[in-house]
Design a protein around this motif. Structure first.
Motif, mmCIF file in Angstrom:
data_model
loop_
_atom_site.group_PDB
_atom_site.id
_atom_site.type_symbol
_atom_site.label_atom_id
_atom_site.label_comp_id
_atom_site.label_asym_id
_atom_site.label_seq_id
_atom_site.Cartn_x
_atom_site.Cartn_y
_atom_site.Cartn_z
ATOM 1 N N GLN A 31 0.826 -1.208 0.000
ATOM 2 C CA GLN A 31 0.000 0.000 0.000
ATOM 3 C C GLN A 31 0.858 1.255 0.000
ATOM 4 O O GLN A 31 0.548 2.235 -0.686
ATOM 5 N N LYS A 32 1.945 1.233 0.767
ATOM 6 C CA LYS A 32 2.844 2.389 0.778
ATOM 7 C C LYS A 32 3.464 2.616 -0.599
ATOM 8 O O LYS A 32 3.548 3.754 -1.074
ATOM 9 N N GLU A 33 3.913 1.520 -1.221
ATOM 10 C CA GLU A 33 4.515 1.651 -2.557
ATOM 11 C C GLU A 33 3.496 2.153 -3.567
ATOM 12 O O GLU A 33 3.798 3.010 -4.401
ATOM 13 N N THR A 34 2.256 1.631 -3.476
ATOM 14 C CA THR A 34 1.206 2.080 -4.399
ATOM 15 C C THR A 34 0.885 3.549 -4.189
ATOM 16 O O THR A 34 0.715 4.312 -5.154
ATOM 17 N N ALA A 35 0.787 3.960 -2.908
ATOM 18 C CA ALA A 35 0.504 5.368 -2.620
ATOM 19 C C ALA A 35 1.626 6.275 -3.137
ATOM 20 O O ALA A 35 1.370 7.351 -3.681
ATOM 21 N N LYS A 36 2.862 5.806 -2.995
ATOM 22 C CA LYS A 36 3.996 6.591 -3.484
ATOM 23 C C LYS A 36 3.963 6.715 -5.005
ATOM 24 O O LYS A 36 4.186 7.803 -5.568
ATOM 25 N N GLU A 37 3.662 5.597 -5.685
ATOM 26 C CA GLU A 37 3.567 5.638 -7.152
ATOM 27 C C GLU A 37 2.419 6.525 -7.606
ATOM 28 O O GLU A 37 2.559 7.295 -8.577
ATOM 29 N N ASP A 38 1.268 6.429 -6.911
ATOM 30 C CA ASP A 38 0.124 7.274 -7.272
ATOM 31 C C ASP A 38 0.463 8.752 -7.098
ATOM 32 O O ASP A 38 0.074 9.593 -7.925
ATOM 33 N N LYS A 39 1.179 9.070 -6.026
ATOM 34 C CA LYS A 39 1.561 10.463 -5.790
ATOM 35 C C LYS A 39 2.499 10.968 -6.883
ATOM 36 O O LYS A 39 2.345 12.093 -7.382
ATOM 37 N N ALA A 40 3.462 10.105 -7.252
ATOM 38 C CA ALA A 40 4.391 10.500 -8.326
ATOM 39 C C ALA A 40 3.657 10.667 -9.650
ATOM 40 O O ALA A 40 3.903 11.625 -10.400
ATOM 41 N N ASN A 41 2.733 9.755 -9.946
ATOM 42 C CA ASN A 41 1.962 9.857 -11.189
ATOM 43 C C ASN A 41 1.086 11.105 -11.197
ATOM 44 O O ASN A 41 0.932 11.765 -12.234
#
Length: 352
Positions: free
Chosen positions: A166-176
């Motif tokens: 979830q942390k990795e997904t949230a980080k990727e979503d924020k970058a996107n």
């Protein structure tokens, strides 16, 4: 690890391990490697029956007078069996004769034992270990408490993995999202820049058209003044002829009056205008028709435009004329461009 375990891990039949005593004796007790070579050389020979050794050992231990005596070779074999398996000769013989069956598989690198080959393959894939051996240790089934503990550990591991994911997904979503916003800002800036350039270009075109209109009006005004003076000169000349007087035309005055019109006309005709605005009036009256054509368009295209607006007009029979300056266009002029006919940047045509 005992000699027996080493031989089992190498794939030797458990039933062939009993002759190890004789092999050790035959090779002078020089170690496991010479004994193993001796076993390999005698692989096809039957396994010797050591039951007599057991019997003799028992009789010797009991000290009975009717027992069968044990010869020197039997003593050495029994001693070797005791040295390999430990304990009495009877127990050593029983252990050697027993059917040895591996109950698990042991990792030689980390010491873990596994119940089946599927678990071994999974362990090898995860850890990279590649050295395993059969083991007599039995994998005990888990108790209910141990099962609950294992299940709780798996749940905790899964929860940790989900949290990390979830942390990795949230980080990727924020970058996107940051990339998307930046792209949106860049696109808006590009649109604003293009819009600004279009406005500047439109303003420049309007300013140029305004200047061209002013020059065209000046040229037409100068031509009108020249026509007025020419008509006045003509009227004076006709009056003098009617009265029988001699009229001397002032060439300097005519030249001076025609000079502004010629200069204005030359300034207008010398410019290269890409488009020409035309106002076409019918000699019979009615509303005028306005259009904008390319300066490279021919007079025939003007006739075709007018024929498309008025059904009574025929392209082959229509004629065009211009009042200021006075000029009549023949059908021979239909193949000439508006630029060549001096109708740019704007003109008024009379169609008949």
């Amino acid at each position: 690890m005992s000699d027996k375990d080493v031989l089992l891990s190498m794939g030797f039949d458990a039933g062939r391990l009993t002759p190890l005593v004789g092999a050790l004796k035959a090779t002078g007790n020089r170690g496991l490697q010479p004994a193993m070579d001796h076993i390999l050389e005698n692989e096809g020979k039957p396994v010797p029956d050591l039951s007599g050794v057991t019997a003799n050992s028992s009789s010797s231990g009991g000290g009975g007078g009717g027992d069968v005596p044990m010869d020197e070779d039997d003593d050495e074999d029994a001693a070797a069996l005791r040295a390999v398996y430990g304990g009495s000769t009877a127990s050593a013989t029983a252990a050697a004769a027993a059917d040895v069956e591996a109950k698990s598989i042991k990792c030689s690198q980390c010491g873990k034992i596994f119940k089946n080959t599927a678990l071994v393959n999974y362990h090898a894939e995860k850890s990279g270990h590649d050295q395993f051996e059969e083991s007599l240790e039995e994998v005990k089934p888990l108790t209910e408490e141990e099962k609950k503990q294992k299940l709780e550990e798996l749940r905790l591991k899964m929860a940790e993995k989900r949290a990390v994911k979830q942390k990795e997904t949230a980080k990727e979503d924020k970058a996107n999202e940051a990339i998307r916003r930046k792209a949106g800002r860049d696109m808006n800036d590009l649109r604003e820049e293009l819009k600004h350039k279009e406005l500047i270009k439109e303003a420049e075109n309007k300013r140029r058209e305004k200047v061209e209109d002013q020059k065209a009006r000046a040229a037409i005004k100068a031509q009108i003044e020249a026509d007025k003076k020419a008509r006045a000169e003509k009227a004076a000349r006709e009056k003098a002829l009617r009265e029988g007087n001699t009229y001397v035309e002032s060439s300097s005055a005519a030249a001076s009056s025609a000079a502004p019109a010629a200069a204005a006309a030359s300034n207008v005709a010398g410019k290269d205008y890409p488009h020409t605005r035309l106002q076409i009036r019918l000699a019979s009256g009615g509303q005028p028709y306005t259009t904008t054509l390319s300066s490279d368009a021919t007079l025939r295209e003007v006739a075709e435009f007018l024929a498309g607006q008025v059904l009574a007009v025929d392209v082959e029979t229509v004629n065009f004329a211009q009042h200021f300056p006075r000029k009549v266009f023949s059908h021979a002029d239909f193949s000439r461009t508006l630029k060549e006919l001096g109708l740019t940047p704007s003109a008024v045509l009379i169609a008949s």
